[in-house]
Design a protein around this motif. Structure first.
Motif, PDB file in Angstrom:
ATOM      1  N   MET A 189       1.041  -1.101  -0.164  1.00 26.25           N
ATOM      2  CA  MET A 189       0.193  -0.076   0.114  1.00 26.25           C
ATOM      3  C   MET A 189       1.002   1.157  -0.110  1.00 26.25           C
ATOM      4  O   MET A 189       1.516   1.300   0.729  1.00 26.25           O
ATOM      5  CB  MET A 189      -0.860  -0.172   1.102  1.00 26.25           C
ATOM      6  CG  MET A 189      -1.965   1.169   1.185  1.00 26.25           C
ATOM      7  SD  MET A 189      -2.853   0.911   2.766  1.00 26.25           S
ATOM      8  CE  MET A 189      -3.202  -1.028   2.982  1.00 26.25           C
ATOM      9  N   THR A 205      -3.938  -2.753  -1.747  1.00 29.69           N
ATOM     10  CA  THR A 205      -3.747  -4.118  -1.989  1.00 29.69           C
ATOM     11  C   THR A 205      -4.771  -5.138  -1.415  1.00 29.69           C
ATOM     12  O   THR A 205      -5.834  -4.772  -0.893  1.00 29.69           O
ATOM     13  CB  THR A 205      -2.326  -4.438  -0.432  1.00 29.69           C
ATOM     14  OG1 THR A 205      -3.289  -3.979   0.601  1.00 29.69           O
ATOM     15  CG2 THR A 205      -1.313  -3.381  -0.765  1.00 29.69           C
ATOM     16  N   GLN A 228      -4.289  -7.772   0.619  1.00 25.65           N
ATOM     17  CA  GLN A 228      -4.142  -8.232   1.984  1.00 25.65           C
ATOM     18  C   GLN A 228      -4.162  -7.077   2.977  1.00 25.65           C
ATOM     19  O   GLN A 228      -3.630  -5.875   2.395  1.00 25.65           O
ATOM     20  CB  GLN A 228      -2.936  -8.958   2.200  1.00 25.65           C
ATOM     21  CG  GLN A 228      -2.986 -10.201   0.951  1.00 25.65           C
ATOM     22  CD  GLN A 228      -3.893 -11.131   1.575  1.00 25.65           C
ATOM     23  OE1 GLN A 228      -4.342 -11.391   2.535  1.00 25.65           O
ATOM     24  NE2 GLN A 228      -4.518 -11.826   0.614  1.00 25.65           N
ATOM     25  N   ARG A 229      -4.717  -7.133   4.239  1.00 22.05           N
ATOM     26  CA  ARG A 229      -4.761  -6.161   4.946  1.00 22.05           C
ATOM     27  C   ARG A 229      -3.135  -6.087   5.469  1.00 22.05           C
ATOM     28  O   ARG A 229      -2.529  -7.054   5.611  1.00 22.05           O
ATOM     29  CB  ARG A 229      -5.585  -6.601   6.185  1.00 22.05           C
ATOM     30  CG  ARG A 229      -5.621  -5.394   7.336  1.00 22.05           C
ATOM     31  CD  ARG A 229      -6.550  -6.059   8.417  1.00 22.05           C
ATOM     32  NE  ARG A 229      -7.269  -4.605   9.272  1.00 22.05           N
ATOM     33  CZ  ARG A 229      -6.387  -4.239  10.107  1.00 22.05           C
ATOM     34  NH1 ARG A 229      -5.163  -4.642  10.472  1.00 22.05           N
ATOM     35  NH2 ARG A 229      -6.792  -3.191  10.814  1.00 22.05           N
ATOM     36  N   ARG A 230      -2.578  -4.726   5.918  1.00 22.69           N
ATOM     37  CA  ARG A 230      -1.354  -4.518   5.929  1.00 22.69           C
ATOM     38  C   ARG A 230      -1.233  -4.509   7.440  1.00 22.69           C
ATOM     39  O   ARG A 230      -1.988  -4.478   8.257  1.00 22.69           O
ATOM     40  CB  ARG A 230      -0.929  -3.291   5.638  1.00 22.69           C
ATOM     41  CG  ARG A 230      -0.849  -3.133   4.205  1.00 22.69           C
ATOM     42  CD  ARG A 230       0.025  -4.176   3.640  1.00 22.69           C
ATOM     43  NE  ARG A 230       0.646  -3.755   2.281  1.00 22.69           N
ATOM     44  CZ  ARG A 230       1.290  -4.546   1.432  1.00 22.69           C
ATOM     45  NH1 ARG A 230       1.676  -5.904   2.028  1.00 22.69           N
ATOM     46  NH2 ARG A 230       1.780  -4.511   0.391  1.00 22.69           N
ATOM     47  N   SER A 231       0.092  -4.834   8.045  1.00 21.23           N
ATOM     48  CA  SER A 231       0.331  -4.955   9.330  1.00 21.23           C
ATOM     49  C   SER A 231       0.190  -3.352   9.933  1.00 21.23           C
ATOM     50  O   SER A 231       0.532  -2.568   9.241  1.00 21.23           O
ATOM     51  CB  SER A 231       1.608  -5.508   9.621  1.00 21.23           C
ATOM     52  OG  SER A 231       2.672  -4.709   8.962  1.00 21.23           O
ATOM     53  N   ASP A 291       3.430  -1.411   8.967  1.00 19.36           N
ATOM     54  CA  ASP A 291       3.371  -1.150   7.442  1.00 19.36           C
ATOM     55  C   ASP A 291       2.607   0.168   7.329  1.00 19.36           C
ATOM     56  O   ASP A 291       2.852   1.062   6.600  1.00 19.36           O
ATOM     57  CB  ASP A 291       2.965  -2.210   6.583  1.00 19.36           C
ATOM     58  CG  ASP A 291       3.874  -3.260   6.246  1.00 19.36           C
ATOM     59  OD1 ASP A 291       5.110  -3.076   6.630  1.00 19.36           O
ATOM     60  OD2 ASP A 291       3.374  -4.235   5.826  1.00 19.36           O
ATOM     61  N   GLN A 309      -7.600   1.035   8.262  1.00 20.70           N
ATOM     62  CA  GLN A 309      -7.770   0.448   7.084  1.00 20.70           C
ATOM     63  C   GLN A 309      -9.248  -0.460   7.042  1.00 20.70           C
ATOM     64  O   GLN A 309      -9.806  -0.430   8.039  1.00 20.70           O
ATOM     65  CB  GLN A 309      -6.783  -0.841   7.112  1.00 20.70           C
ATOM     66  CG  GLN A 309      -5.277  -0.572   6.860  1.00 20.70           C
ATOM     67  CD  GLN A 309      -4.309  -1.637   7.112  1.00 20.70           C
ATOM     68  OE1 GLN A 309      -4.487  -2.404   6.130  1.00 20.70           O
ATOM     69  NE2 GLN A 309      -3.792  -2.100   8.170  1.00 20.70           N
TER      70      GLN A 309
END
Length: 192
Positions: free
Chosen positions: A1, A49, A51-54, A57, A185
């Motif tokens: 992202m 993205t 996928q969900r980001r940490s 991130d 997010q």
């Protein structure tokens, strides 16, 4: 992202296509100039993205976006200061007036730098903890076709729209949901 800042070319209008390359991946994308964007102005595009980001991130992306905003403000101040000094010189005004202008620019630049530091601090505040406190958002759906994740950038509030490129490359204007704060997010789905 990631967030990419693009400048609208002088010969472009809303709806015109612009091509750019993501410096992180060297992938080329095409986006349409959003409504209201004028030649010479800039707008941000978020590369979404699947996928969900940490949280780490997200904190890095927020700090980078805040740093870019502070840098753009500093450049704008520098350009204005140079233009003012050039004009003063062309008029033959004495060094005392020019020196006063430089002192004012130093004060203004210091204020912008302090504001930029405040933006970076705000964006990274609590980055070691969980995501920023916000009203609860709907639970995410499982990842599937047409689903992607978006992060609320700094300076954006619920109800505002942001330009996002879905992982498919499709450009989408996304409305920030109620309760979302910078760093939050949320999941979106492409229209079928």
């Amino acid at each position: 992202m990631s967030f990419i800042t693009l400048m609208v070319p002088l010969d472009a209008a809303p709806g015109s296509n612009l091509q750019f390359t993501d410096p992180a991946t060297n992938q080329t994308f095409t986006v349409g100039v959003p409504q209201g964007a004028q030649p010479g102005s800039t707008f941000q595009v978020q590369l979404a993205t699947q996928q969900r980001r940490s949280d780490s991130d997200v904190a890095i992306a927020l700090a980078a976006a805040a740093g870019k905003m502070a840098f753009k403000a500093t450049i704008a101040t520098s350009k204005a200061t140079f233009a003012a000094a050039k004009y003063a010189h062309s008029k033959g005004w004495d060094a005392k007036v020019a020196k006063a202008g430089v002192n004012v620019a130093k004060i203004a630049g210091g204020a912008l730098l302090a504001g930029g530091k405040m933006l970076v601090n705000e964006a990274t505040k609590g980055s070691s903890a969980a995501a920023p406190a916000a009203a609860p958002l709907p639970p995410p759906a499982p990842n599937g076709p047409g689903l992607f994740w978006v992060m609320v950038p700094p300076g954006i509030a619920p109800g505002q729209q942001i330009c996002v490129l879905a992982p498919t490359g499709q450009q989408v204007m996304v409305v920030i949901p109620e309760g979302a704060v910078p760093g939050t997010q949320f999941q979106c789905q492409l229209a079928s």
